[in-house]
Structures are given as structure tokens and as C-alpha cells.
Design an enzyme around this catalytic site. Structure first.
Site, mmCIF file in Angstrom:
data_model
loop_
_atom_site.group_PDB
_atom_site.id
_atom_site.type_symbol
_atom_site.label_atom_id
_atom_site.label_comp_id
_atom_site.label_asym_id
_atom_site.label_seq_id
_atom_site.Cartn_x
_atom_site.Cartn_y
_atom_site.Cartn_z
ATOM 1 N N CYS C 163 0.802 -1.229 0.000
ATOM 2 C CA CYS C 163 0.000 0.000 0.000
ATOM 3 C C CYS C 163 0.834 1.279 0.000
ATOM 4 O O CYS C 163 0.298 2.364 -0.127
ATOM 5 C CB CYS C 163 -0.932 -0.013 1.197
ATOM 6 S SG CYS C 163 -1.780 -1.586 1.353
ATOM 7 N N HIS C 296 -3.028 8.041 6.108
ATOM 8 C CA HIS C 296 -3.265 6.784 5.398
ATOM 9 C C HIS C 296 -4.708 6.359 5.685
ATOM 10 O O HIS C 296 -5.438 6.027 4.771
ATOM 11 C CB HIS C 296 -2.242 5.743 5.874
ATOM 12 C CG HIS C 296 -2.295 4.462 5.120
ATOM 13 N ND1 HIS C 296 -2.198 4.418 3.744
ATOM 14 C CD2 HIS C 296 -2.432 3.168 5.514
ATOM 15 C CE1 HIS C 296 -2.276 3.151 3.338
ATOM 16 N NE2 HIS C 296 -2.423 2.372 4.390
ATOM 17 N N HIS C 331 -9.419 2.383 -1.031
ATOM 18 C CA HIS C 331 -7.988 2.214 -0.889
ATOM 19 C C HIS C 331 -7.457 1.649 -2.205
ATOM 20 O O HIS C 331 -7.607 0.468 -2.505
ATOM 21 C CB HIS C 331 -7.682 1.269 0.267
ATOM 22 C CG HIS C 331 -6.216 1.185 0.599
ATOM 23 N ND1 HIS C 331 -5.252 1.835 -0.136
ATOM 24 C CD2 HIS C 331 -5.561 0.523 1.591
ATOM 25 C CE1 HIS C 331 -4.065 1.573 0.395
ATOM 26 N NE2 HIS C 331 -4.228 0.789 1.434
#
Lengths: 359, 85, 404
Positions: C163, C296, C331
Site C-alpha cells: 500500500c 493513510h 484504498h
């Protein structure tokens, strides 16, 4: 780049006996299946059983090689962990794809998904070494290891004292078959030891894990210095004629300064013309091919770097691995490595004997 | 219940690939995580997979999972509570 | 003296818009991109919300200028569309005049297309056009197709650190510039939704069946998204020589590692704290200079606790407004870092702070809450953008207003 980059530690799990013992006394291992598989060590000596139980083959190979490399270097936890891999943990990717299908997307075990992540090996090394600093993974075919190396050299230049830099790839039967469908491998079975006697379309597959501890400072223990690195993406067929002399000139060298050439030659007639161009700018230089030892894979350049480092340090080559090479140079000050991956990513690397050149 | 616990222990060993551990080494009430078998959060997810694959019981909430997976005893009790009497 | 690194072009496509301007519009309208998938083949089609780009592959091929060419996977198509906008904005017409590097990021390469044909690929009795996908599974495929189509001639590579991939791509590009190896590098990432990643995160019990609720006590996981985003980075010398429009400065960055667990962050946010602190130190700014943090904020149980604690540790009582934009875009894994880096530039240039959607209840572990309002006319000069991933990989970027 101005930075000096010394190889201070080294470890490799490959299709040859490279992990333990004296490599200069190990026999040449070969196969006739067109897939050179690695010789796996006993991982229990390096990884606790409770950690091993969940780890797939690629993770065990990668982590064990990294640990052994750091042991070899005598250096503490690295200032950075940088790796390259073309395919990551292929077995986990395959397993998760099959699980999704077999269990119809229900009740899936997360482990293969986690381990299929390309930076899983890096994460595991960081935990094992308690290394909380820079951590990166390059995943670009024949540039994967080379960018890990370039990134490491940038880090050394920026002041990181030493890096753990490596590459790993595995090959499975299944993936070998997939790639055979686009002609990557020879259709006839070839004994790997006689690879170069069989020029035809395609080559033989391989795999391996290789790690290096790199430092900006040389010591008595240094294997070699990585003195130059240049990457070429999809160059013109005749590019080496100009690129090679220019590369040497950048280092203030002439063709005569190269004692040994490691060539990624792999008997693939589709791309053999690239390797044939090495002759003209380097007339008479001793050429050592290495793909009969490790097979072809994205990060085979790391295997060649490992080999070059050993030759420079020991001032001898494991001759028994090269029955096709009639004579070796007496002294090896500089090795040029040229390799490419199926004609797309090309690499020139210069390695020097450590300490011999004012470093 | 005893039979279920015995079966569960063998399944746990197999699912988690526990090395050098036999079903009789696992005590009914010993904690599976941390101190006990040294399992972690990924193991707990794998144990939930075990429950789903072998017993058709789906645990949705990982927080709930933690309570169920405390020990072989708690797992067995949970399984029994979900099975038609 | 190392070169300063400027952002001189941006391009993106996400569930909330096909361009940077369209993304900005949706952010201002507080329009989330979350919904149910139209294109993904999964049993979770109407169960797990995702933030999907609102075009099918054929439409994306048209937009990317490669109609009828199936070897361009969705991953590549999203990347191409974002890349074309980035080049256009940076005014790159002749790629040969100044060799540009391309540092791409990807988590699963062309899995989006490969997973549909994988079992045919391994079946010798099956033959057909699917064979065109054989070489699209790895991460390099999209990078090379984009590079070839655009004509990149500098360093070309791909990074995959889950990620945080594209934040690391931006960092690597900046370092190539600072050390004089390249004067222009385009960095970012591309990610298409796949059944592989959806099932992967679902097997970790990390996906919320509701729209995700970052930093909320009731949060219950993330929603996946897709998209691509690229930033053109130039050295100060080149930007001046070229007369480039300087959108912002990449003034600091740091990559640190948790060294804690394969998928979970350390409970006190050690890695997140170190990444933010060191990136800020590199930028030469102090905590008082930070007006906004694009966190995040995945809305997983673990991430938000550790990231929140890291914020409290770094800023003490003076935590600046922060928000997660993942309720807008989902995401988008390898693309997330670059998407949010662009949002950070927009925050600076537009003087805007984006709302953290779907928040209602403060987390019991934290003393702070995210910004839930859309704030306009804010003097935003320095933004921290966080991207954290599996393998304990943490990356923080500091993006600053260009003030000469």
C-alpha cells in the site's frame, strides 16, 4: 555515481552448491529438464521452527540467504533492505488463485495472499533483523536486481553505512508451462551443462536467491567493488558497439583493462545477436557464460554479480563449472558483466578487485 | 465434547502446520495465543478458516474471534453451541 | 548542494473523476466514489463496496487512445490515462529533448485481466486470444506498455511495497533527481480492482461491508478502490530552464519500517512516527508549519490506532487538521500514495482541507478526531501525506507550497 560501493558480505541459494562450503571445490550440477531448480539448504539452522511452519519456499529462500549474507559480512543490522524480484512468491500467487476458485471465494486462508505480496520477504527480514530503516522492493523483470543495486548506491551516497541488497525469484512447473506458451524455453530438452551447444529459439529456466551486504568503505574482507552500472531499456540491436566503449570510457578505462567478461549468453537464438556484439569492442577478452549454472530468470544478474565477486576476491574462477572455457586469465582486476532479459532490459556492470585501485 | 476437542487439536496442528506437537501436547484450557502455542493474529484468521471449512461456522468479527479462539475448550464450546442439538 | 525537487505536472483517474480537475470537483462536492462493482467478477458484487472507476475496459481503451487492443490490461489503461494528463499538464511534448525517467508502482500487475483467464493459461487443451495476457501478470507489464506508448527514455522501473508503493516510487524518483541521475522523473502508481486483492483483504477480515469509516470508533475495515496517479518531478535547474509551472515542492520524504509483523503495524505507531518525523526534518519545516495531514487512514482496526497514536506523539496537543480521503477513493493500494500526494498539492494550491467522510464517533484509544468539514480558504503551505503498507512499510511525504 561517485560513491564507492563494496561488497562486504555475500550469500546465495542457487541451482549450484553455492550456499555452504568452498565453491571452488563444488562439482558442476546440471539438469535435463530445461528448469534448473535451486539446492535448498536446511532452513531450520537459520529460521526458528515456529516461524518456518507458515513460510512458503520463496520466503524461506529469501530470508535464509539474507541472514547468511549478514553473518558473512560481520556487519550488524543493515541501514537499509533493498531487494529485487521479477515474480515474488509465485507459489503463493498460484495457491491463492486456486483457493479462490476451489473454495468459491469463501473461507480463504490469508497466508498465501500475504506472502504473495512482492515485499513480503523484505518485511520478514526487517522483523528478523529488527531493522526499522529504509525498505524497498523493485519488481521490474531484468531491472529488478539492478534497481535494487542502484537504490543501494544512492543510499550509500546519502550516508547509509551499509545496505542489505538482494534478489530472489523462483520458478514453478506451472509457470514454466505458462511461459513456454510464448516460446521462452527451448522446445527440445537440453542438458544444462551443454547449453551453449544448442543454439535454438528459447533458453532454459532458472531461479535463485542472492544477497549482498554493501558498504561505502572497503575492508580486508571486501569481495569486490561495484564500480559502474548502466541500464538500457529496449535498445537498438547494434547498441553495444557504441555503448560499451562509452561505458568503459566513463570509468576511465579501455577495453584492455577488462580481464574477464561475464556474459548472460543463454543459447536463445532470438537474442544471441546482442551477446555476439561483445566480441568486437573486447577482442580476445576471456568470456565466461553463466546461464548454464543458474538458468534464465529476471534476477539472474544477481547470480553473475555473486560469481564475479568470488572470482575477484579469490583471484580464481571455479574452473570445474566452466569446462567450455579453455583458459582463464592469471590475474583478474576487473570484470565486465553484460546481461539482458529476453532482449528488453540490458545491463552493463563493472566490478573491480577491492583495494587494488586506491579504494 | 471430548471427541470434538481431540479432533479439533488434530485439525489445529494440521491447519497451522505446527512442528513437533502432538494433539496430546495441547491442553484443553491452555491459551493458544501468546504464551501457549505462540500463535499470532494470522493464525487466528487461519483458525477461523478452519471453523468455516470443517464446521461451516463463519465468524464475521475478528474481535469476536479472539474470544472464541482463546483455547481448544472455548473453540469446542463455541462449535457445540452452534450445532443443532 | 542537492537539487530541490518540484512537482510540475499531475494526472489521475479514480472513482471520483477521470482527471485532476474532476477529482477536485468531487472532493468539493463531498461526493464519494464508493458503490458496488459493475465490472468485477466476484460473489461479493453486492456485498462489499468498492470505489470503481466508472468506465468499462472498452471505454478506457478509447480514452487511452488504444481502442480494440486487449493486451492493454485495465491496470495499464488506467495508468495511460493518468499519464497522458500528467504529460499534458507538465507540457511535455518532446520526450527526447529531456530524457524522463518513469518510476511506476503496482501491487498485482495485470492480475485484473490474468485472473479471468488463468485456468485457461495453465490448461494445454485451451487455446485462444487469452494467450495475449500471458505476459501481463507481472508488475513490469503496465510500466513498459505505458513507457513505450509515451516514449520514455530515462530510467524505467517498478516498485511494489504493497500500500505504500507509489509513495516509495515518488521518493525514489526524487532521489534520482537529487543525485543528478535524471532531471525529470514521472512517478506514481496504477491499480485495478481484482478478485485476487478483494479476496485477499477479505481473508484478512479487513473489509467493511459499509462505506469505510476512518478514525471512527465503529470503523470495521477498508474498502478497496482503483485508479492511477502520476506526478511529474523536475529538478529546480530543469524547471527554471524549461519555464515549468511549479505546482508545489516535494520538500521531504522518509521510508521507515515497523519491523513488527507481516501485516499489522506496531500498536504505538513507531514506524508511522519515524516516517513523519524524519520526512518533516528533511523538509526543514517544524510541526507548527504543518497545516494538514492526509492520513493513510484505511479504517482498519489496527491502522487507525497506530497512525493516530503516531500523530499524537509527533504533534502533541497541536495536531493539525487531518483527514483520510479513502472514503472518496477507496484504498487504491499501489496508486493510493500518488493519488493522495496529488490531493496534498490540491490542498495547498486551492487552500482547502478535505473532509473525512463517514465519521461520527471518536476512537476510545485517541484524543483526536479527524476534520469532517470541507474547509476552504485555508492557508495551507505544508502537508504531510502518509502511506503505510504490509511488510511494515511506511512512507511519508512532505509537500510544500512553492514560494520561490
Amino acid at each position: 555515481m561517485k560513491v564507492k560501493c563494496y561488497i562486504q558480505g555475500i550469500a546465495a541459494i542457487t541451482p549450484q552448491h553455492t550456499f555452504e562450503g568452498d565453491i571452488f571445490a563444488q562439482p558442476l550440477e546440471s539438469c535435463s529438464s530445461n528448469l534448473l531448480s535451486v539446492r535448498e539448504p536446511d532452513y531450520k539452522a537459520y529460521i526458528p521452527a515456529n516461524s518456518l511452519r507458515r513460510m512458503s519456499r520463496m520466503l524461506k529462500m529469501g530470508l535464509t540467504t539474507a541472514i547468511k549474507c549478514l553473518q558473512d559480512s560481520g556487519l550488524g543490522a543493515p541501514g537499509a533492505i533493498v531487494t529485487g524480484t521479477g515474480k515474488g512468491s509465485l507459489q503463493d500467487t498460484e495457491r491463492f488463485l486456486k483457493d479462490i476458485r476451489q473454495y468459491n471465494e469463501r473461507a480463504l486462508n490469508p497466508t498465501p495472499f500475504i506472502q504473495s505480496t512482492y515485499n513480503a520477504v523484505n518485511g520478514m527480514i526487517a522483523v528478523q533483523q529488527q531493522c526499522t530503516t529504509y525498505n524497498n522492493t523493485f519488481v521490474h523483470r531484468g531491472f529488478s536486481f539492478e534497481h535494487a543495486l542502484l537504490d543501494s548506491m544512492l543510499l550509500l551516497q546519502e550516508g547509509t553505512p551499509h545496505t542489505l541488497t538482494g534478489a530472489f525469484d523462483e520458478m514453478t512447473e506451472e509457470h514454466c508451462y505458462i511461459k513456454s506458451r510464448i516460446g521462452m524455453w527451448k522446445t527440445e530438452k537440453v542438458n544444462s551443462a551443454q547449453l551453449y551447444e544448442h543454439p535454438s529459439p528459447g533458453t532454459i529456466a532458472g531461479e535463485g536467491a542472492v544477497f549482498f551486504a554493501l558498504s561505502a568503505r572497503a575492508t580486508a574482507q571486501s569481495y569486490a567493488r561495484i564500480a559502474g552500472l548502466q541500464l538500457f531499456y529496449k535498445p537498438q540491436p547494434g547498441f553495444l558497439a557504441a555503448a560499451l566503449p562509452a561505458f568503459l570510457q566513463q570509468q576511465g578505462l579501455s577495453p584492455r583493462d577488462i580481464d574477464l567478461v561475464l556474459t548472460g549468453r543463454n543459447a536463445d537464438s532470438n537474442y544471441a545477436h546482442f551477446y555476439q556484439q561483445l566480441e568486437a569492442p573486447l577482442p580476445g577478452a576471456c568470456q565466461l557464460p553463466f546461464k548454464h549454472l543458474c538458468g534464465e530468470y529476471e534476477t539472474a544478474g544477481a547470480f553473475a554479480t555473486w560469481l564475479a565477486a568470488h572470482i575477484l576476491k579469490a583471484q580464481q574462477a571455479p574452473r570445474q563449472w566452466f569446462p567450455m572455457v579453455p583458459a582463464f586469465p592469471e590475474r583478474v582486476e576487473r570484470i565486465l558483466l553484460y546481461n539482458h532479459f529476453f532482449g528488453e532490459q540490458h545491463v552493463l556492470m563493472l566490478l573491480e578487485r577491492a583495494g587494488a585501485h586506491g579504494g | 465434547m471430548e471427541e470434538l476437542k481431540k479432533q479439533l487439536k488434530a485439525q489445529i496442528i494440521e491447519a497451522l502446520n505446527l512442528q513437533d506437537i502432538k494433539p496430546e501436547d495441547i491442553e484443553d484450557n491452555a491459551p493458544l495465543f501468546g504464551e501457549g502455542l505462540g500463535l499470532d493474529s494470522i493464525d487466528s484468521l487461519e483458525l477461523m478458516v478452519l471453523l468455516e471449512r470443517h464446521y461451516q461456522i463463519r465468524v464475521e468479527d475478528p474481535r469476536e474471534g479472539r474470544k472464541i479462539l482463546q483455547s481448544v475448550q472455548s473453540m469446542a464450546e463455541f462449535i457445540q453451541s452452534k450445532q443443532p442439538a | 548542494m542537492a537539487e530541490r525537487v518540484f512537482i510540475t505536472g499531475m494526472g489521475m483517474i479514480t472513482a471520483i473523476g477521470d482527471t485532476v480537475a474532476a477529482n477536485l470537483h468531487s472532493l468539493r462536492q463531498q461526493q464519494s466514489g464508493l458503490g458496488y462493482t459493475r465490472y468485477l467478477d466476484t460473489i461479493y458484487r453486492e456485498v462489499l463496496p468498492v470505489a470503481e472507476v466508472k468506465h468499462d475496459d472498452e471505454a478506457l481503451r478509447e480514452m487511452a487512445g488504444v481502442p480494440g487492443q486487449p493486451q492493454y490490461t485495465r491496470t495499464t489503461l488506467l495508468g495511460l490515462i493518468a499519464m497522458q494528463e500528467a504529460w499534458q499538464q507538465a507540457g511535455i511534448n518532446d520526450p527526447l529533448r529531456e530524457p524522463a525517467g518513469f518510476i511506476n508502482a503496482s501491487t498485482v500487475g495485470g492480475m485484473c485481466d490474468t485472473e479471468r483467464v488463468y485456468f485457461d493459461l495453465i490448461d494445454p487443451s485451451k487455446d485462444g486470444p487469452f494467450l495475449q495476457y500471458i505476459d501481463t501478470l507481472d508488475c513490469a507489464d503496465s510500466t513498459q506498455r505505458i513507457a513505450d506508448r509515451m516514449g520514455f527514455t530515462g530510467y524505467i522501473t517498478t516498485i511494489s511495497t504493497a500500500c505504500s508503493s507509489s509513495a516509495n516510487a515518488i521518493m525514489y524518483g526524487a532521489r534520482l533527481i537529487k543525485q543528478g541521475l535524471q532531471r525529470r522523473v514521472v512517478c506514481g502508481g496504477t491499480e485495478a480492482l481484482t478478485a485476487f486483492t478483494l479476496n485477499g483483504f477479505n481473508s484478512l477480515k479487513n473489509i467493511d461491508k459499509q462505506p469505510c469509516r476512518p478514525f471512527d470508533q465503529q470503523r470495521n475495515g477498508l474498502n478497496l478502490g482503483e485508479g492511477a496517479a502520476y506526478l511529474v518531478l523536475e529538478s529546480e535547474t530543469l524547471a527554471r530552464e524549461n519555464g515549468s509551472t511549479i505546482l508545489a515542492e516535494l520538500s521531504g520524504y522518509c521510508n521507515s519500517n515497523e519491523a513488527f509483523h507481516p501485516t499489522a503495524p506496531s500498536p504505538e505507531g513507531d514506524g508511522a512516527f519515524a516516517a513523519m518525523q524524519q520526512a518533516l526534518a528533511m523538509s526543514g519545516r517544524s510541526i507548527a508549519d504543518v497545516q494538514y495531514v492526509n492520513v493513510h487512514g484505511t479504517a482498519t482496526l489496527n491502522n487507525d490506532v497506530s497512525e493516530g497514536k503516531a500523530l499524537q506523539r509527533l504533534f502533541g496537543r497541536e495536531v493539525p487538521p487531518f483527514s483520510s480521503t479513502k472514503p472518496f477513493t477507496g484504498h487504491a493500494l499501489a496508486a493510493a500514495g500518488a493519488i493522495e500526494a496529488i490531493y496534498s498539492v490540491l490542498a495547498i494550491r486551492q487552500g482547502i482541507i478535505f473532509p473525512n467522510l463517514h465519521f461520527s464517533e471518536q476512537m476510545e484509544e485517541l484524543q483526536i478526531v479527524p476534520e469532517t468539514r470541507l474547509l476552504e480558504q485555508q492557508p495551507v503551505r505544508t502537508v504531510i501525506s502518509n502511506s503505510f503498507g504490509f511488510g511494515g512499510n511506511n512512507a511519508s511525504l512532505v509537500i510544500s507550497k512553492y514560494e520561490g
